[in-house]
Design a protein around this motif. Structure first.
Motif, PDB file in Angstrom:
ATOM      1  N   ASN A   8       0.931  -2.586  -6.550  1.00 39.96           N
ATOM      2  CA  ASN A   8      -0.070  -1.326  -6.147  1.00 39.96           C
ATOM      3  C   ASN A   8       0.851  -0.122  -5.852  1.00 39.96           C
ATOM      4  O   ASN A   8       1.777  -0.120  -5.669  1.00 39.96           O
ATOM      5  CB  ASN A   8      -1.073  -1.970  -4.704  1.00 39.96           C
ATOM      6  CG  ASN A   8      -1.519  -3.096  -4.926  1.00 39.96           C
ATOM      7  OD1 ASN A   8      -2.369  -3.254  -5.887  1.00 39.96           O
ATOM      8  ND2 ASN A   8      -1.758  -3.697  -4.237  1.00 39.96           N
ATOM      9  N   GLU A   9       0.347   0.907  -5.558  1.00 34.49           N
ATOM     10  CA  GLU A   9       0.805   2.214  -5.666  1.00 34.49           C
ATOM     11  C   GLU A   9       1.782   2.257  -4.495  1.00 34.49           C
ATOM     12  O   GLU A   9       2.995   3.030  -4.385  1.00 34.49           O
ATOM     13  CB  GLU A   9      -0.179   3.581  -5.941  1.00 34.49           C
ATOM     14  CG  GLU A   9      -0.681   3.288  -7.207  1.00 34.49           C
ATOM     15  CD  GLU A   9      -1.843   4.673  -7.078  1.00 34.49           C
ATOM     16  OE1 GLU A   9      -2.471   4.899  -6.370  1.00 34.49           O
ATOM     17  OE2 GLU A   9      -1.875   5.432  -8.190  1.00 34.49           O
ATOM     18  N   ASP A  10       1.281   1.474  -3.401  1.00 33.17           N
ATOM     19  CA  ASP A  10       2.293   1.520  -2.039  1.00 33.17           C
ATOM     20  C   ASP A  10       3.190   0.253  -2.040  1.00 33.17           C
ATOM     21  O   ASP A  10       4.119   0.177  -1.204  1.00 33.17           O
ATOM     22  CB  ASP A  10       1.271   1.406  -0.693  1.00 33.17           C
ATOM     23  CG  ASP A  10       0.542  -0.063  -0.786  1.00 33.17           C
ATOM     24  OD1 ASP A  10       0.522  -0.554  -1.855  1.00 33.17           O
ATOM     25  OD2 ASP A  10      -0.046  -0.374   0.045  1.00 33.17           O
ATOM     26  N   LEU A  11       3.549  -0.086  -3.325  1.00 30.14           N
ATOM     27  CA  LEU A  11       4.509  -1.066  -3.467  1.00 30.14           C
ATOM     28  C   LEU A  11       4.172  -2.496  -2.836  1.00 30.14           C
ATOM     29  O   LEU A  11       5.159  -3.318  -2.210  1.00 30.14           O
ATOM     30  CB  LEU A  11       5.828  -0.755  -3.031  1.00 30.14           C
ATOM     31  CG  LEU A  11       7.175  -1.285  -3.994  1.00 30.14           C
ATOM     32  CD1 LEU A  11       6.968  -1.005  -5.498  1.00 30.14           C
ATOM     33  CD2 LEU A  11       8.526  -0.770  -3.353  1.00 30.14           C
ATOM     34  N   THR A  12       2.867  -2.852  -2.537  1.00 31.47           N
ATOM     35  CA  THR A  12       2.398  -4.059  -2.189  1.00 31.47           C
ATOM     36  C   THR A  12       1.891  -4.976  -3.309  1.00 31.47           C
ATOM     37  O   THR A  12       1.685  -4.371  -4.411  1.00 31.47           O
ATOM     38  CB  THR A  12       1.328  -3.984  -1.238  1.00 31.47           C
ATOM     39  OG1 THR A  12       0.042  -3.273  -1.924  1.00 31.47           O
ATOM     40  CG2 THR A  12       1.708  -3.050   0.044  1.00 31.47           C
ATOM     41  N   GLN A  17       4.519  -6.438   1.293  1.00 32.73           N
ATOM     42  CA  GLN A  17       5.178  -5.255   1.284  1.00 32.73           C
ATOM     43  C   GLN A  17       6.807  -5.530   0.688  1.00 32.73           C
ATOM     44  O   GLN A  17       7.300  -5.970   1.344  1.00 32.73           O
ATOM     45  CB  GLN A  17       5.289  -4.520   2.550  1.00 32.73           C
ATOM     46  CG  GLN A  17       5.774  -2.960   2.521  1.00 32.73           C
ATOM     47  CD  GLN A  17       4.958  -2.227   1.907  1.00 32.73           C
ATOM     48  OE1 GLN A  17       3.727  -1.840   2.173  1.00 32.73           O
ATOM     49  NE2 GLN A  17       5.725  -1.494   0.520  1.00 32.73           N
ATOM     50  N   LYS A  19       9.976  -3.300  -1.007  1.00 33.80           N
ATOM     51  CA  LYS A  19      10.860  -2.196  -0.843  1.00 33.80           C
ATOM     52  C   LYS A  19      12.043  -2.051  -2.262  1.00 33.80           C
ATOM     53  O   LYS A  19      12.591  -3.249  -2.393  1.00 33.80           O
ATOM     54  CB  LYS A  19      11.493  -2.001   0.576  1.00 33.80           C
ATOM     55  CG  LYS A  19      12.178  -0.688   0.343  1.00 33.80           C
ATOM     56  CD  LYS A  19      12.585  -0.465   2.019  1.00 33.80           C
ATOM     57  CE  LYS A  19      13.396   0.984   2.070  1.00 33.80           C
ATOM     58  NZ  LYS A  19      14.146   0.936   3.552  1.00 33.80           N
ATOM     59  N   LYS A  53      -3.390   2.335 -11.987  1.00 31.92           N
ATOM     60  CA  LYS A  53      -3.499   2.246 -10.511  1.00 31.92           C
ATOM     61  C   LYS A  53      -2.348   1.387  -9.962  1.00 31.92           C
ATOM     62  O   LYS A  53      -2.231   0.841  -8.794  1.00 31.92           O
ATOM     63  CB  LYS A  53      -4.706   1.510 -10.084  1.00 31.92           C
ATOM     64  CG  LYS A  53      -6.097   2.112 -10.382  1.00 31.92           C
ATOM     65  CD  LYS A  53      -7.246   1.503  -9.887  1.00 31.92           C
ATOM     66  CE  LYS A  53      -8.545   2.083 -10.182  1.00 31.92           C
ATOM     67  NZ  LYS A  53      -9.805   1.552  -9.747  1.00 31.92           N
TER      68      LYS A  53
END
Length: 91
Positions: A8-12, A17, A19, A53
């Motif tokens: 996902n765009e938030d790196l999930t 999560q 990094k 997305k």
């Protein structure tokens, strides 16, 4: 093994999560059930994360199982998140 992963765009991915530059480990790896998943062929990532997305990264996947499905998705117990790749980079 060198592989490619969509997020996902938030790196999930599936609530986990990630990094960039970090390594993550788990005890179990079973395709489509547990562990860390990535694709050997970059374009296979589009089946799981649509380009409009998602973000994509090169990864190192270790502890890889022998399980396979219809594409190159693989599962391992250890993943290191490498550099972000654009859609053009994947193509």
């Amino acid at each position: 093994m060198k592989a490619f992963k969509g997020f996902n765009e938030d790196l999930t991915c599936r609530g986990f999560q990630y990094k960039e530059g970090e390594t993550f480990e788990t005890d179990k790896a079973k395709l489509c059930d547990s562990g860390f998943h990535a694709c050997e062929r970059p374009l296979d990532c589009f089946s799981y994360y649509a380009p409009s997305k998602a973000v994509y990264h090169e990864v190192e996947l270790d502890g890889v199982t022998n399980e396979k499905e219809d594409d190159t998705k693989r599962c391992g117990t250890r993943i290191k998140i490498g550099a972000r790749l654009s859609v053009a980079d994947l193509c």
